[in-house]
Design an enzyme around this catalytic site. Structure first.
Site, mmCIF file in Angstrom:
data_model
loop_
_atom_site.group_PDB
_atom_site.id
_atom_site.type_symbol
_atom_site.label_atom_id
_atom_site.label_comp_id
_atom_site.label_asym_id
_atom_site.label_seq_id
_atom_site.Cartn_x
_atom_site.Cartn_y
_atom_site.Cartn_z
ATOM 1 N N LYS A 4 141.904 30.883 91.378
ATOM 2 C CA LYS A 4 140.832 30.396 90.488
ATOM 3 C C LYS A 4 139.458 30.459 91.167
ATOM 4 O O LYS A 4 138.461 30.731 90.517
ATOM 5 C CB LYS A 4 141.157 28.995 89.960
ATOM 6 C CG LYS A 4 140.683 27.852 90.798
ATOM 7 C CD LYS A 4 140.852 26.533 90.072
ATOM 8 C CE LYS A 4 140.696 25.357 91.004
ATOM 9 N NZ LYS A 4 139.437 25.243 91.715
ATOM 10 N N CYS A 55 144.204 27.140 94.164
ATOM 11 C CA CYS A 55 142.824 27.332 94.626
ATOM 12 C C CYS A 55 142.393 28.791 94.720
ATOM 13 O O CYS A 55 141.446 29.194 94.049
ATOM 14 C CB CYS A 55 142.619 26.637 95.960
ATOM 15 S SG CYS A 55 142.646 24.845 95.793
#
Ligand code: NAD
Length: 437
Positions: free
Chosen positions: A264, A261
């Site tokens: 990105k 998470c």
């Protein structure tokens, strides 16, 4: 309520299982046949503490079902969750092909009023794109809601069952009411369901993750400076963490953030800003600093061995991007393995849960061991990457006997400096004094 969850990964499986636990009938859908077969046979394909008990109960009581057939899976569903991947494109933007493909497939299958709830982390404006994609293909009534997910791997069940808050982005009163009904059992202690417009909901998720990544990165910069100026980052952490405005969490210095998470999402928000000609400078720095931080200790190891790692054996403790998960996506361990092996080092590594995932990558010069002590046989140095509790109070005498040299590079500051001194280790951690035996 009859619920469907499309995408049965870390988020989808936890969402589906937890919503079954509160009495809904849930159908989980995935295109990965192996995953669905495994789930049908009662085997959970990921490691997530506490999920097994809920999974077994709800499967046994037939509130939780699995299928690869989209049409069958969404039959009679009042609410359809999308928990699909949104990986980065080459330019860092979020790849929406999975979300939009499913939106397109759903269109012709919708019957009666349905709410499509997007749980994937997506750029501002995606809810509208999903709505348009479905609308082009159906005459049925539906709403699309943005409902970003904040669960953390490793404590996902607890996070889902007792969320700090639930964010629901929708302008439809009907959809808001149904979402309220669905989430009511999870917010009985008074934590809020925050209703807002869909764009703000989409932005909230990116803002939260980018803020947390920035907080970690800020502390890593402080740590690097502590090393140069002779301060101790652990003391500084305590000193600032007790300030209520700052808070104690996310202040631990280390070798960078990873996972599926933070990296990105920071990239995607930076990219979205660039798309509207906004140079989000803090995030640019966060990304640069984190890349450098991830291989800080690999560089230090190289320096320690006078730039010659050929034939050296480096033990690694911890491969997952954080404890209590088997997830190795963007894990700092991978960056370190790459840095060390490209210079000729051999790796002997152990992780309580992520070993098999690393084995699947078939990396050269990497052996996955059965326990932490096994990694140390003839090791020239130990590198600690993930702060699994099992590494916190090891048998230092045994470690010293197994290793060729008593050298530890600790990316998570697990040990007291005095302890390391007492056991005669060379100990190099983050933002603290180096101990040289
Ligand atoms: P994941 O890769 O674990 O799971 C995604 C699943 O979707 C996979 O099983 C894949 O096979 C399936 N899939 C792909 N195309 C499909 C299709 N056409 N039909 C059905 N299934 C399909 O991903 P994840 O970690 O669960 O993340 C999902 C989303 O949630 C991402 O946008 C992520 O950023 C976000 N998110 C993740 C976390 C986390 O901790 N993992 C937390 C919050 C939000």
């Amino acid at each position: 309520m009859k619920i469907s969850v499309i995408g049965t990964g870390y988020v989808g499986l936890v969402t589906g299982t937890c919503l079954a636990e509160t009495g809904n009938h849930v159908s989980c859908i995935d295109i990965d046949h192996n995953k669905i077969d495994s789930l049908k046979n009662g085997k959970i394909p990921i490691y997530e503490p506490g999920l097994d008990v809920l999974f077994e109960r709800n499967k046994r009581e037939r509130r939780l079902e699995f299928t690869t057939d989209l049409k069958e899976g969404i039959k009679d569903a009042k609410v359809i969750f999308l928990a699909l991947p949104t990986p980065p494109n080459d330019d860092g933007s979020a790849d929406l092909k999975y979300v939009l493909k499913v939106a397109g497939d759903l269109g012709p299958l919708l019957k009666g009023y349905t709410i499509v709830v997007n749980k994937s982390t997506v750029p501002v404006g995606t809810t509208e794109m999903v709505r348009n994609t479905i609308a082009e293909r159906t005459k049925a009534k539906f709403d699309v809601v943005s409902n970003p997910e904040f669960l953390r791997e490793g404590v996902a069940v607890e996070d889902f069952m007792k969320p700090d808050r639930v964010v629901v982005g929708s302008s439809s009163e009907k959809a808001r009411n149904i979402m309220q009904e669905l989430y009511a059992p999870l917010v009985r202690q008074g934590n809020p369901i925050l209703f807002m417009d869909e764009k703000s909901a989409e932005m909230t998720k990116y803002a939260a993750n980018s803020f947390l990544a920035t907080k970690i990165t800020f502390m890593n910069e402080i740590a690097n400076l502590c090393e140069l100026l002779g301060a101790d980052v652990d003391m500084v952490r305590r000193g600032i963490g007790t300030d209520n405005r700052i808070g104690k969490r996310f202040l631990f210095a280390g070798i960078g953030y990873g996972g599926s998470c933070f990296p990105k999402d920071v990239q995607a928000l930076f990219n979205a800003a660039s798309g509207v000609n906004y140079d989000f400078r803090i995030l640019r720095s966060v990304m640069e600093v984190n890349e450098r931080q991830k291989i800080k200790l690999a560089n230090r190891i190289r320096e320690y061995f006078n730039q010659d790692l050929e034939g050296k054996t480096i033990a690694i403790w911890g491969l997952a991007f954080k404890p209590y998960t088997d997830d190795i996506r963007e894990a700092p361990s991978l960056a370190n393995i790459l840095e060390l092996t490209k210079e000729g080092a051999f790796i002997r590594a152990y992780d309580p849960e992520a070993g098999e995932n690393i084995k699947d990558l078939k990396l050269e010069k990497v052996v996955i061991c059965d326990d932490e002590y096994e990694t140390l046989k003839n090791a020239d140095a130990l590198l600690i990457v993930t702060e699994w509790p099992v590494f916190r109070t090891p048998d230092f005498d045994l470690m010293g006997r197994l290793m060729k040299q008593r050298v530890i590079f600790d990316g998570r500051n697990l040990y007291e400096l005095n302890t390391m001194r007492k056991y005669g280790f060379i100990y190099i951690s983050i933002g603290r004094k180096e101990i040289h035996g």
